[in-house]
Design a protein around this motif. Structure first.
Motif, PDB file in Angstrom:
ATOM      1  N   LEU A   1       0.813  -1.215   0.000  1.00  0.00           N
ATOM      2  CA  LEU A   1       0.000   0.000   0.000  1.00  0.00           C
ATOM      3  C   LEU A   1       0.848   1.269   0.000  1.00  0.00           C
ATOM      4  CD1 LEU A   1      -2.869   1.302   0.370  1.00  0.00           C
ATOM      5  CD2 LEU A   1      -2.449   1.171   2.837  1.00  0.00           C
ATOM      6  N   VAL A   2       1.848   1.326   0.874  1.00  0.00           N
ATOM      7  CA  VAL A   2       2.624   2.557   1.062  1.00  0.00           C
ATOM      8  C   VAL A   2       3.786   2.672   0.077  1.00  0.00           C
ATOM      9  CG1 VAL A   2       4.027   3.868   2.699  1.00  0.00           C
ATOM     10  CG2 VAL A   2       1.976   2.680   3.490  1.00  0.00           C
ATOM     11  N   LEU A   3       4.465   1.559  -0.186  1.00  0.00           N
ATOM     12  CA  LEU A   3       5.659   1.602  -1.035  1.00  0.00           C
ATOM     13  C   LEU A   3       5.419   1.070  -2.444  1.00  0.00           C
ATOM     14  CD1 LEU A   3       8.366   0.342   1.499  1.00  0.00           C
ATOM     15  CD2 LEU A   3       7.618   2.691   1.059  1.00  0.00           C
ATOM     16  N   SER A   4       4.208   0.604  -2.722  1.00  0.00           N
ATOM     17  CA  SER A   4       3.902  -0.021  -4.021  1.00  0.00           C
ATOM     18  C   SER A   4       4.850  -1.178  -4.298  1.00  0.00           C
ATOM     19  CB  SER A   4       3.985   1.014  -5.158  1.00  0.00           C
ATOM     20  OG  SER A   4       3.064   2.058  -4.955  1.00  0.00           O
ATOM     21  N   ASN A   5       5.122  -1.966  -3.263  1.00  0.00           N
ATOM     22  CA  ASN A   5       6.054  -3.081  -3.391  1.00  0.00           C
ATOM     23  C   ASN A   5       5.313  -4.313  -3.917  1.00  0.00           C
ATOM     24  OD1 ASN A   5       7.398  -5.659  -2.083  1.00  0.00           O
ATOM     25  ND2 ASN A   5       8.993  -4.110  -2.218  1.00  0.00           N
ATOM     26  N   TYR A   6       5.631  -4.693  -5.150  1.00  0.00           N
ATOM     27  CA  TYR A   6       4.896  -5.783  -5.798  1.00  0.00           C
ATOM     28  C   TYR A   6       5.190  -7.132  -5.147  1.00  0.00           C
ATOM     29  CZ  TYR A   6       3.054  -8.922  -9.341  1.00  0.00           C
ATOM     30  OH  TYR A   6       2.353  -9.913  -9.984  1.00  0.00           O
ATOM     31  N   SER A   7       6.425  -7.345  -4.718  1.00  0.00           N
ATOM     32  CA  SER A   7       6.765  -8.615  -4.076  1.00  0.00           C
ATOM     33  C   SER A   7       5.892  -8.850  -2.844  1.00  0.00           C
ATOM     34  CB  SER A   7       8.243  -8.630  -3.687  1.00  0.00           C
ATOM     35  OG  SER A   7       9.066  -8.608  -4.832  1.00  0.00           O
ATOM     36  N   SER A   8       5.628  -7.786  -2.108  1.00  0.00           N
ATOM     37  CA  SER A   8       4.773  -7.907  -0.923  1.00  0.00           C
ATOM     38  C   SER A   8       3.336  -8.228  -1.303  1.00  0.00           C
ATOM     39  CB  SER A   8       4.822  -6.609  -0.108  1.00  0.00           C
ATOM     40  OG  SER A   8       6.104  -6.404   0.429  1.00  0.00           O
ATOM     41  N   SER A   9       2.901  -7.729  -2.452  1.00  0.00           N
ATOM     42  CA  SER A   9       1.534  -8.034  -2.884  1.00  0.00           C
ATOM     43  C   SER A   9       1.390  -9.518  -3.205  1.00  0.00           C
ATOM     44  CB  SER A   9       1.145  -7.182  -4.098  1.00  0.00           C
ATOM     45  OG  SER A   9       1.724  -7.668  -5.295  1.00  0.00           O
ATOM     46  N   ILE A  10       2.452 -10.122  -3.733  1.00  0.00           N
ATOM     47  CA  ILE A  10       2.427 -11.565  -3.998  1.00  0.00           C
ATOM     48  C   ILE A  10       2.308 -12.327  -2.685  1.00  0.00           C
ATOM     49  CG2 ILE A  10       3.752 -13.523  -4.885  1.00  0.00           C
ATOM     50  CD1 ILE A  10       5.024 -11.620  -6.909  1.00  0.00           C
ATOM     51  N   THR A  11       3.097 -11.914  -1.694  1.00  0.00           N
ATOM     52  CA  THR A  11       3.037 -12.550  -0.375  1.00  0.00           C
ATOM     53  C   THR A  11       1.645 -12.411   0.222  1.00  0.00           C
ATOM     54  OG1 THR A  11       5.389 -12.131   0.024  1.00  0.00           O
ATOM     55  CG2 THR A  11       4.004 -12.510   1.960  1.00  0.00           C
ATOM     56  N   TRP A  12       1.070 -11.230   0.111  1.00  0.00           N
ATOM     57  CA  TRP A  12      -0.282 -10.977   0.632  1.00  0.00           C
ATOM     58  C   TRP A  12      -1.290 -11.927  -0.001  1.00  0.00           C
ATOM     59  CZ3 TRP A  12      -4.636  -8.606  -1.911  1.00  0.00           C
ATOM     60  CH2 TRP A  12      -5.672  -8.219  -1.047  1.00  0.00           C
ATOM     61  N   ARG A  13      -1.248 -12.054  -1.321  1.00  0.00           N
ATOM     62  CA  ARG A  13      -2.189 -12.953  -2.004  1.00  0.00           C
ATOM     63  C   ARG A  13      -1.944 -14.409  -1.622  1.00  0.00           C
ATOM     64  NH1 ARG A  13      -1.055  -9.399  -6.055  1.00  0.00           N
ATOM     65  NH2 ARG A  13       0.408 -10.808  -7.091  1.00  0.00           N
ATOM     66  N   ASP A  14      -0.684 -14.784  -1.469  1.00  0.00           N
ATOM     67  CA  ASP A  14      -0.381 -16.171  -1.111  1.00  0.00           C
ATOM     68  C   ASP A  14      -0.940 -16.529   0.266  1.00  0.00           C
ATOM     69  OD1 ASP A  14       0.847 -16.681  -3.500  1.00  0.00           O
ATOM     70  OD2 ASP A  14       2.902 -16.584  -2.735  1.00  0.00           O
ATOM     71  N   TYR A  15      -0.823 -15.604   1.220  1.00  0.00           N
ATOM     72  CA  TYR A  15      -1.399 -15.863   2.543  1.00  0.00           C
ATOM     73  C   TYR A  15      -2.912 -16.065   2.436  1.00  0.00           C
ATOM     74  CZ  TYR A  15       2.530 -15.284   5.743  1.00  0.00           C
ATOM     75  OH  TYR A  15       3.689 -15.484   6.456  1.00  0.00           O
ATOM     76  N   ILE A  16      -3.557 -15.238   1.642  1.00  0.00           N
ATOM     77  CA  ILE A  16      -5.008 -15.340   1.495  1.00  0.00           C
ATOM     78  C   ILE A  16      -5.386 -16.663   0.834  1.00  0.00           C
ATOM     79  CG2 ILE A  16      -7.031 -14.340   0.344  1.00  0.00           C
ATOM     80  CD1 ILE A  16      -5.693 -11.589   0.703  1.00  0.00           C
ATOM     81  N   LYS A  17      -4.663 -17.037  -0.207  1.00  0.00           N
ATOM     82  CA  LYS A  17      -4.961 -18.299  -0.899  1.00  0.00           C
ATOM     83  C   LYS A  17      -4.819 -19.496   0.043  1.00  0.00           C
ATOM     84  CE  LYS A  17      -3.496 -16.667  -5.479  1.00  0.00           C
ATOM     85  NZ  LYS A  17      -2.441 -16.775  -6.527  1.00  0.00           N
ATOM     86  N   ILE A  18      -3.783 -19.465   0.865  1.00  0.00           N
ATOM     87  CA  ILE A  18      -3.556 -20.575   1.797  1.00  0.00           C
ATOM     88  C   ILE A  18      -4.647 -20.627   2.860  1.00  0.00           C
ATOM     89  CG2 ILE A  18      -2.009 -21.418   3.606  1.00  0.00           C
ATOM     90  CD1 ILE A  18       0.326 -20.326   1.850  1.00  0.00           C
ATOM     91  N   LEU A  19      -4.976 -19.480   3.435  1.00  0.00           N
ATOM     92  CA  LEU A  19      -6.014 -19.446   4.467  1.00  0.00           C
ATOM     93  C   LEU A  19      -7.380 -19.824   3.905  1.00  0.00           C
ATOM     94  CD1 LEU A  19      -4.883 -16.251   6.397  1.00  0.00           C
ATOM     95  CD2 LEU A  19      -5.066 -18.555   7.361  1.00  0.00           C
ATOM     96  N   CYS A  20      -7.599 -19.525   2.644  1.00  0.00           N
ATOM     97  CA  CYS A  20      -8.893 -19.838   2.031  1.00  0.00           C
ATOM     98  C   CYS A  20      -9.104 -21.342   1.851  1.00  0.00           C
ATOM     99  CB  CYS A  20      -9.026 -19.136   0.675  1.00  0.00           C
ATOM    100  SG  CYS A  20      -9.438 -17.385   0.806  1.00  0.00           S
ATOM    101  N   LYS A  21      -8.046 -22.129   1.988  1.00  0.00           N
ATOM    102  CA  LYS A  21      -8.184 -23.585   1.878  1.00  0.00           C
ATOM    103  C   LYS A  21      -8.181 -24.271   3.244  1.00  0.00           C
ATOM    104  CE  LYS A  21      -4.697 -24.591  -0.817  1.00  0.00           C
ATOM    105  NZ  LYS A  21      -3.827 -25.497  -1.621  1.00  0.00           N
ATOM    106  N   GLY A  22      -8.200 -23.482   4.321  1.00  0.00           N
ATOM    107  CA  GLY A  22      -8.099 -24.067   5.657  1.00  0.00           C
ATOM    108  C   GLY A  22      -9.418 -24.621   6.156  1.00  0.00           C
ATOM    109  N   GLU A  23      -9.861 -25.684   5.545  1.00  0.00           N
ATOM    110  CA  GLU A  23     -11.190 -26.232   5.845  1.00  0.00           C
ATOM    111  C   GLU A  23     -11.317 -26.695   7.296  1.00  0.00           C
ATOM    112  OE1 GLU A  23     -14.168 -29.624   3.955  1.00  0.00           O
ATOM    113  OE2 GLU A  23     -12.536 -28.762   2.788  1.00  0.00           O
ATOM    114  N   GLU A  24     -10.467 -27.597   7.705  1.00  0.00           N
ATOM    115  CA  GLU A  24     -10.533 -28.111   9.076  1.00  0.00           C
ATOM    116  C   GLU A  24     -10.153 -27.032  10.084  1.00  0.00           C
ATOM    117  OE1 GLU A  24      -8.753 -31.813  11.768  1.00  0.00           O
ATOM    118  OE2 GLU A  24      -8.205 -31.599   9.661  1.00  0.00           O
ATOM    119  N   LEU A  25      -9.155 -26.216   9.740  1.00  0.00           N
ATOM    120  CA  LEU A  25      -8.677 -25.190  10.664  1.00  0.00           C
ATOM    121  C   LEU A  25      -9.740 -24.135  10.939  1.00  0.00           C
ATOM    122  CD1 LEU A  25      -6.230 -24.189  12.281  1.00  0.00           C
ATOM    123  CD2 LEU A  25      -5.580 -22.826  10.286  1.00  0.00           C
ATOM    124  N   SER A  26     -10.536 -23.799   9.937  1.00  0.00           N
ATOM    125  CA  SER A  26     -11.577 -22.787  10.151  1.00  0.00           C
ATOM    126  C   SER A  26     -12.603 -23.260  11.170  1.00  0.00           C
ATOM    127  CB  SER A  26     -12.269 -22.445   8.826  1.00  0.00           C
ATOM    128  OG  SER A  26     -12.957 -23.571   8.307  1.00  0.00           O
TER     129      SER A  26
END
Length: 381
Positions: free
Chosen positions: A268-293
């Protein structure tokens, strides 16, 4: 000298630059000398750039009582010198004369207040000093182009492979004694200078560049080691084992959410694209947490709340730009199916819909719909 109260930032920067702290932005003046009276106990980000279109740089720090951070722009090197690269004793000696020309944090927050800037504390409530220090070394300046360690490792591997291929291509099959010195000298003219030195142009200082040391993420590889067949399929569909035994092995749920928040903040602040990839990866992983949810609904309630706040402050041009929000509609659609339809029966008996998860997800989906996004149903395998 006695140190000033709270946290003080002595910032020697050219006039006319776009400076900011947290989500407050302002233009530096010839008399501007820094920021003072930053309340301790919170994580902040100081950032700067020549203008709105230039590469932005920043430092993430935790405000502490009596802390003095020194930043000085070196026009010859065209880089920002920090506490680790300048004479601290000398720098501290001039703080008293600079102090009257520093802007108080409260003054900045009052004069440059926006609806988005007021949400900064909520956006970073899990970004502790421990989270920051594990990702960014102390006093290290991060920029729009700083890569994650995971990306840098891939790049270094590719460069090493390229080097080995060049070495093999230029290796002579003829014995050294059979080649005259004049022949070798003439042949060397056919090899580019960078290949003679085994250096890939543009990457001479790759090992010296700072990186973002987020935990390595593999959203498409969430199965346990040695698994085969049905077990691998289940772990691919449900990332709960991966989250609990990899991401949370030496960490906590709060730290995991802190990494999610920090990656978004740097984007958001630095327009760092690498961080945006990390952000999306965390979301993708959490979105598959069926048992954990089902086992840890508190984690997911906080996850939904964080996403709502992040989407609220994200500029419209970031949504399908840096954030690539459209790519998350199917993962989030998968998570909706998990929450509203209960467990699919792969690992457990079906669970009833958790009302707290339902309310949290409803709020998130409502925010997405206001922005014009519609969740997609996961594709059937």
């Amino acid at each position: 000298m006695s140190r000033p109260p709270k946290t003080t930032i002595a910032l020697d920067i050219p006039a006319g630059w776009l400076v900011g702290i947290d989500l407050y932005y302002f233009t530096s003046t010839p008399t501007f000398k820094g920021i003072k009276s930053i309340p301790p106990g919170r994580t902040h980000i100081l950032h700067w750039g020549q203008d709105e279109t230039s590469v932005r740089n920043g430092v993430v720090f935790e405000a502490k009582e009596g802390e003095v951070l020194i930043f000085k722009w070196d026009s010859k090197k065209e880089e920002m010198l920090t506490n680790q690269t300048i004479d601290i004793a000398e720098a501290l000696s001039i703080v008293p004369e600079q102090y009257p020309y520093m802007l108080a944090f409260d003054t900045i927050s009052e004069e440059h207040h926006t609806a988005e800037s007021a949400d900064f504390a909520t956006l970073t409530n899990h970004v502790t000093q421990s989270v920051v220090s594990s990702v960014i070394a102390p006093d290290v300046v991060v920029s729009s182009t700083t890569a994650t360690a995971q990306e840098a490792g891939v790049l270094k591997g590719a460069l090493q492979k390229s080097k080995e291929q060049r070495d093999k291509r230029h290796a002579s099959p003829v014995a050294e004694s059979d080649v005259s010195s004049s022949t070798k000298k003439d042949a060397s003219h056919d090899i580019p200078a960078d290949e003679m030195n085994n250096i890939t142009p543009g990457f001479e200082n790759l090992d010296k560049e700072p990186t973002l040391n987020f935990p390595a993420l593999t959203p498409d590889h969430t199965w346990r080691p040695g698994s085969t067949g049905r077990e691998r399929t289940l772990d691919s569909l449900d990332s709960s084992w991966y989250i609990e035994n990899v991401l949370l092995k030496d960490s906590s749920s709060s730290s995991l959410l802190g990494y999610l928040q920090l990656s978004f903040l740097l984007c958001l602040v630095l327009s760092n694209y690498s961080s945006s990839i990390t952000w999306r990866d965390y979301i993708k992983i959490l979105c598959k947490g069926e048992e954990l949810s089902s086992k840890n609904p508190d984690l997911y309630v906080q996850f939904f709340d964080i996403l709502v706040h992040q989407l609220t402050v994200a500029p419209a041009e970031y949504l399908d730009g840096l954030l690539e929000l459209s790519a998350l509609m199917e993962p989030l659609g998968n998570l909706k199916e998990i929450i509203f339809e209960g467990q699919r029966g792969f690992n457990n008996e079906e669970d009833a819909v958790n009302p707290r998860l339902k309310r949290g997800f409803d709020k998130l989906e409502g925010e997405l719909e206001k922005m014009g996004y519609k969740l997609q149903k996961p594709e059937e395998d």
